[in-house]
Design a protein around this motif. Structure first.
Motif, PDB file in Angstrom:
ATOM      1  N   LEU A  52      22.012  13.091  24.093  1.00  0.00           N
ATOM      2  CA  LEU A  52      20.898  12.417  23.835  1.00  0.00           C
ATOM      3  C   LEU A  52      19.606  13.243  24.178  1.00  0.00           C
ATOM      4  O   LEU A  52      18.478  13.341  23.536  1.00  0.00           O
ATOM      5  N   VAL A  53      19.964  13.935  25.550  1.00  0.00           N
ATOM      6  CA  VAL A  53      18.923  14.766  25.982  1.00  0.00           C
ATOM      7  C   VAL A  53      18.779  15.961  24.995  1.00  0.00           C
ATOM      8  O   VAL A  53      17.342  16.404  24.873  1.00  0.00           O
ATOM      9  N   SER A  54      19.877  16.386  24.536  1.00  0.00           N
ATOM     10  CA  SER A  54      19.823  17.540  23.737  1.00  0.00           C
ATOM     11  C   SER A  54      18.764  17.502  22.550  1.00  0.00           C
ATOM     12  O   SER A  54      18.055  18.073  22.089  1.00  0.00           O
ATOM     13  N   THR A  55      19.247  15.996  21.931  1.00  0.00           N
ATOM     14  CA  THR A  55      18.317  15.545  20.621  1.00  0.00           C
ATOM     15  C   THR A  55      16.896  15.707  20.971  1.00  0.00           C
ATOM     16  O   THR A  55      16.253  16.134  20.244  1.00  0.00           O
ATOM     17  N   ILE A  56      16.522  15.050  21.994  1.00  0.00           N
ATOM     18  CA  ILE A  56      15.187  14.950  22.548  1.00  0.00           C
ATOM     19  C   ILE A  56      14.619  16.470  22.708  1.00  0.00           C
ATOM     20  O   ILE A  56      13.366  16.788  22.139  1.00  0.00           O
ATOM     21  N   LEU A  57      15.319  17.283  23.257  1.00  0.00           N
ATOM     22  CA  LEU A  57      14.887  18.808  23.323  1.00  0.00           C
ATOM     23  C   LEU A  57      14.487  19.534  21.930  1.00  0.00           C
ATOM     24  O   LEU A  57      13.666  20.006  22.002  1.00  0.00           O
ATOM     25  N   ALA A 150      21.528  11.510  15.047  1.00  0.00           N
ATOM     26  CA  ALA A 150      20.436  11.838  15.575  1.00  0.00           C
ATOM     27  C   ALA A 150      20.154  13.438  16.018  1.00  0.00           C
ATOM     28  O   ALA A 150      19.280  13.738  15.650  1.00  0.00           O
ATOM     29  N   PHE A 151      21.315  13.816  16.569  1.00  0.00           N
ATOM     30  CA  PHE A 151      21.243  15.150  16.773  1.00  0.00           C
ATOM     31  C   PHE A 151      21.161  16.127  15.653  1.00  0.00           C
ATOM     32  O   PHE A 151      20.495  17.087  15.635  1.00  0.00           O
ATOM     33  N   GLN A 152      22.050  15.783  14.720  1.00  0.00           N
ATOM     34  CA  GLN A 152      21.854  16.663  13.294  1.00  0.00           C
ATOM     35  C   GLN A 152      20.729  16.455  12.598  1.00  0.00           C
ATOM     36  O   GLN A 152      20.264  17.302  11.875  1.00  0.00           O
ATOM     37  N   LEU A 153      20.125  15.057  12.732  1.00  0.00           N
ATOM     38  CA  LEU A 153      18.949  14.945  12.139  1.00  0.00           C
ATOM     39  C   LEU A 153      17.807  15.899  12.685  1.00  0.00           C
ATOM     40  O   LEU A 153      17.137  16.407  11.749  1.00  0.00           O
ATOM     41  N   THR A 154      17.883  16.130  13.901  1.00  0.00           N
ATOM     42  CA  THR A 154      16.778  17.177  14.454  1.00  0.00           C
ATOM     43  C   THR A 154      16.950  18.462  13.767  1.00  0.00           C
ATOM     44  O   THR A 154      16.000  19.537  13.557  1.00  0.00           O
ATOM     45  N   TRP A 258      11.380  27.706  23.536  1.00  0.00           N
ATOM     46  CA  TRP A 258      12.558  28.327  24.250  1.00  0.00           C
ATOM     47  C   TRP A 258      13.224  27.159  25.198  1.00  0.00           C
ATOM     48  O   TRP A 258      14.532  26.959  24.998  1.00  0.00           O
ATOM     49  N   VAL A 259      12.485  26.346  25.729  1.00  0.00           N
ATOM     50  CA  VAL A 259      13.165  25.227  26.363  1.00  0.00           C
ATOM     51  C   VAL A 259      13.793  24.081  25.618  1.00  0.00           C
ATOM     52  O   VAL A 259      14.929  23.813  25.858  1.00  0.00           O
ATOM     53  N   GLY A 260      13.150  23.923  24.468  1.00  0.00           N
ATOM     54  CA  GLY A 260      14.002  23.036  23.197  1.00  0.00           C
ATOM     55  C   GLY A 260      15.206  23.689  22.779  1.00  0.00           C
ATOM     56  O   GLY A 260      16.313  22.940  22.408  1.00  0.00           O
ATOM     57  N   TRP A 261      15.222  25.048  22.875  1.00  0.00           N
ATOM     58  CA  TRP A 261      16.483  25.687  22.167  1.00  0.00           C
ATOM     59  C   TRP A 261      17.663  25.179  23.181  1.00  0.00           C
ATOM     60  O   TRP A 261      18.889  25.545  22.623  1.00  0.00           O
ATOM     61  N   PHE A 262      17.369  24.991  24.313  1.00  0.00           N
ATOM     62  CA  PHE A 262      18.499  24.711  25.290  1.00  0.00           C
ATOM     63  C   PHE A 262      19.480  23.648  24.566  1.00  0.00           C
ATOM     64  O   PHE A 262      20.859  23.455  24.642  1.00  0.00           O
ATOM     65  N   GLY A 263      18.635  22.543  24.097  1.00  0.00           N
ATOM     66  CA  GLY A 263      19.126  21.503  23.314  1.00  0.00           C
ATOM     67  C   GLY A 263      19.895  22.017  21.975  1.00  0.00           C
ATOM     68  O   GLY A 263      21.005  21.507  21.735  1.00  0.00           O
ATOM     69  N   PHE A 264      19.222  22.562  21.301  1.00  0.00           N
ATOM     70  CA  PHE A 264      19.499  23.144  20.099  1.00  0.00           C
ATOM     71  C   PHE A 264      20.985  24.092  20.486  1.00  0.00           C
ATOM     72  O   PHE A 264      21.897  23.814  19.423  1.00  0.00           O
ATOM     73  N   ASN A 265      21.133  24.728  21.370  1.00  0.00           N
ATOM     74  CA  ASN A 265      22.302  25.636  21.383  1.00  0.00           C
ATOM     75  C   ASN A 265      23.338  24.993  22.171  1.00  0.00           C
ATOM     76  O   ASN A 265      24.585  24.898  22.041  1.00  0.00           O
ATOM     77  N   GLY A 267      23.401  21.952  23.140  1.00  0.00           N
ATOM     78  CA  GLY A 267      23.815  20.721  22.633  1.00  0.00           C
ATOM     79  C   GLY A 267      24.788  20.665  21.517  1.00  0.00           C
ATOM     80  O   GLY A 267      25.507  19.742  21.485  1.00  0.00           O
ATOM     81  N   SER A 268      24.857  21.793  20.900  1.00  0.00           N
ATOM     82  CA  SER A 268      26.007  22.216  19.881  1.00  0.00           C
ATOM     83  C   SER A 268      27.487  22.013  20.351  1.00  0.00           C
ATOM     84  O   SER A 268      28.317  22.179  19.533  1.00  0.00           O
ATOM     85  N   ASN A 269      27.466  22.303  21.718  1.00  0.00           N
ATOM     86  CA  ASN A 269      28.797  22.071  22.398  1.00  0.00           C
ATOM     87  C   ASN A 269      29.473  20.821  22.074  1.00  0.00           C
ATOM     88  O   ASN A 269      30.478  20.568  22.253  1.00  0.00           O
ATOM     89  N   LEU A 270      28.376  19.855  22.117  1.00  0.00           N
ATOM     90  CA  LEU A 270      28.872  18.392  21.509  1.00  0.00           C
ATOM     91  C   LEU A 270      29.388  17.419  23.145  1.00  0.00           C
ATOM     92  O   LEU A 270      29.785  16.617  22.998  1.00  0.00           O
ATOM     93  N   GLU A 271      29.539  18.489  24.068  1.00  0.00           N
ATOM     94  CA  GLU A 271      30.197  17.825  25.353  1.00  0.00           C
ATOM     95  C   GLU A 271      29.462  18.575  26.586  1.00  0.00           C
ATOM     96  O   GLU A 271      29.165  19.762  26.346  1.00  0.00           O
ATOM     97  N   ALA A 272      29.442  17.730  27.390  1.00  0.00           N
ATOM     98  CA  ALA A 272      28.808  18.264  28.814  1.00  0.00           C
ATOM     99  C   ALA A 272      29.943  19.035  29.693  1.00  0.00           C
ATOM    100  O   ALA A 272      30.187  18.509  30.818  1.00  0.00           O
ATOM    101  N   THR A 273      30.356  20.210  29.077  1.00  0.00           N
ATOM    102  CA  THR A 273      31.623  20.895  29.693  1.00  0.00           C
ATOM    103  C   THR A 273      30.746  22.548  30.004  1.00  0.00           C
ATOM    104  O   THR A 273      29.717  22.878  29.789  1.00  0.00           O
ATOM    105  N   GLY A 274      31.812  23.132  30.691  1.00  0.00           N
ATOM    106  CA  GLY A 274      31.593  24.656  30.686  1.00  0.00           C
ATOM    107  C   GLY A 274      31.008  25.310  29.329  1.00  0.00           C
ATOM    108  O   GLY A 274      30.319  26.411  29.396  1.00  0.00           O
TER     109      GLY A 274
END
Length: 454
Positions: A52-57, A150-154, A258-265, A267-274
């Protein structure tokens, strides 16, 4: 009306009594339930929160990030037109995405076409509820499907918004809107399906595109080049000074990108992992290296390093690392950024000047060329022998060929399709504003307002 509940209670009590008398029956009865629980996907609140945070980013990187980055690069009289185009494109695609875009991109398609496009089984988000889930890269781990929608919508909304920079300051607003609706439907959705859906042609081929090198950047960059050529050069291009009106706003927009790209890249992991942490680190290192590389070659060529240069280089690095964000090691990300910074610099200066096309805000030179560099470079930096995270029986040569095929297919599809769509839009509403409107500025001519009243 109380008979049915009483009957169910009695049957339930009898069953429990029977199971209590025979433990073997109890074990047999519990087995299917345990099996179902074991196979049911697990939804983790941490993963969901991160997505959700990545989507907002990603929304932040588009509106206002991309809008301000582009807006500062045009002349004062066209500032609002660029802001309006980015905002309206985002809004239009958001609606189309839930109407049919998500379904065509991420569901199984009709017989014989499923490798290239999805179907309408989830049109208008049919069957997508708060309880439905979408798979991640880990077996048995899922996220809420609405979060994935929502994530893919962005991503879908950002991609055509990138295109508008190529023909800024001379295109009709109605043409932007009509082209966007057609292009997302005919070009973006098939490419997204082929690359990211499990039954897609390029996915099955083994093409690697972690966060959108082909789907977003090559796709948009090539369409932008086609549009810039078909619409023609701005009045005074090559003769008059067409300098950016506010590099301060461009800098602010670049930082938001640049900041938003952290969600873009990440976030594409789809999980909050390493894996997300790796993508985040790479999204710091690659643009930093690319910005420094661009700045250095610019200083060597022109004698001075510019703010616009280092910002453009950073964006080129962000573009290049996108397909490799979760697959490259940190050192590989630095190398990829350095290469992208140098190549994209020459693409927007020497190559552009030699060919003479007016890509107003260098969409092709940064996103198209940077996307190609990143897509091909992914095959190298993802190699486990070089510190990458490619899986299976990985060979650089074999993966490079697969990446090349993915790039060529994307180039052919978006070039041919965009040519047809731009021509169609020109026939229906006309692509270019009148010379008088262009001289007056699109802010007043198309929208009846000014960015600055002083």
């Amino acid at each position: 009306m109380k008979i049915r509940p009483l009957l169910m209670t009695a049957l339930g009590g009898a069953a429990l009594g029977l199971l209590a008398l025979d433990p073997a029956l109890a074990q047999d009865a519990a087995a299917p339930a345990a099996e179902a629980a074991a196979t049911a996907p697990t939804v983790n609140k941490g993963d969901t929160t991160w997505m959700l945070v990545s989507t907002i980013l990603v929304i932040l990187m588009t509106i206002p990030g991309l809008a301000l980055f582009y807006g500062g690069l045009v002349r004062t009289k066209n500032m609002l037109s660029v802001l309006m185009q980015v905002f309206a494109v985002f809004s239009l695609v958001a609606i189309l995405w839930v109407f049919y875009g998500y379904s065509l991109a991420f569901t199984s398609g009709p017989e014989g076409l499923g490798a290239f496009i999805g179907g309408f089984s989830k049109a208008f988000l049919a069957g997508v509820t708060t309880d439905s889930t979408a798979d991640t890269f880990t077996k048995g781990v899922a996220i809420p499907e609405l979060t994935f929608v929502a994530f893919q919508l962005t991503f879908a909304a950002l991609t055509p918004a990138l295109i508008v920079g190529a023909f800024a300051e001379r295109i009709r607003f109605s043409a932007v809107m009509l082209f966007t609706g057609l292009w997302v439907t005919v070009i973006y959705l098939p490419v997204a399906h082929m690359v990211w859906f499990s039954e897609g042609y390029l996915f099955a081929l083994g093409a690697l595109d972690f966060a959108g090198g082909t789907v977003v950047h090559i796709n948009s960059g090539v369409a932008a080049l086609v549009g810039a050529i078909m619409i023609g050069k701005r009045i005074g291009y090559g003769r008059d000074l067409l300098a950016p009106h506010s590099l301060t706003l461009t800098f602010v927009g670049a930082c938001m990108l640049w900041v938003g790209w952290f969600g873009f890249n990440a976030g594409s992991n789809l999980e909050a992992t390493g894996g997300a942490a790796l993508a985040l680190v790479n999204t710091i290192l690659a643009p930093a290296a690319a910005g420094l590389a661009w700045m250095t070659v610019e200083a060597m060529a022109k004698g001075k390093a510019s703010l616009l240069g280092i910002a453009s280089g950073a964006v080129a690095g962000l573009v290049a690392i996108t397909p490799a964000a979760g697959l490259s090691g940190p050192m590989g990300a630095i190398v990829l950024g350095l290469v992208a910074g140098v190549i994209c610099y020459y693409a927007v200066t020497s190559v552009k000047n030699a060919l003479g096309y007016d890509d107003a805000l260098d969409v092709f030179g940064i996103h198209g060329v940077g996307g190609i560099v990143g897509a091909l470079g992914t095959a190298i930096v993802a190699a486990p022998s070089l510190g990458g995270y490619g899986v299976g029986e990985y060979t650089i040569g074999g993966q490079l060929w697969t990446q090349f095929v993915a790039v060529v297919i994307t180039l052919i599809w978006t070039t041919g399709g965009s040519l047809i769509l731009f021509k169609l839009v020109d026939l229906v509403v006309g692509l270019r504003v009148t010379p008088d409107a262009e001289r007056e500025g699109l802010d007043l001519a198309d929208h009846g307002e000014r960015a600055y009243n002083y």
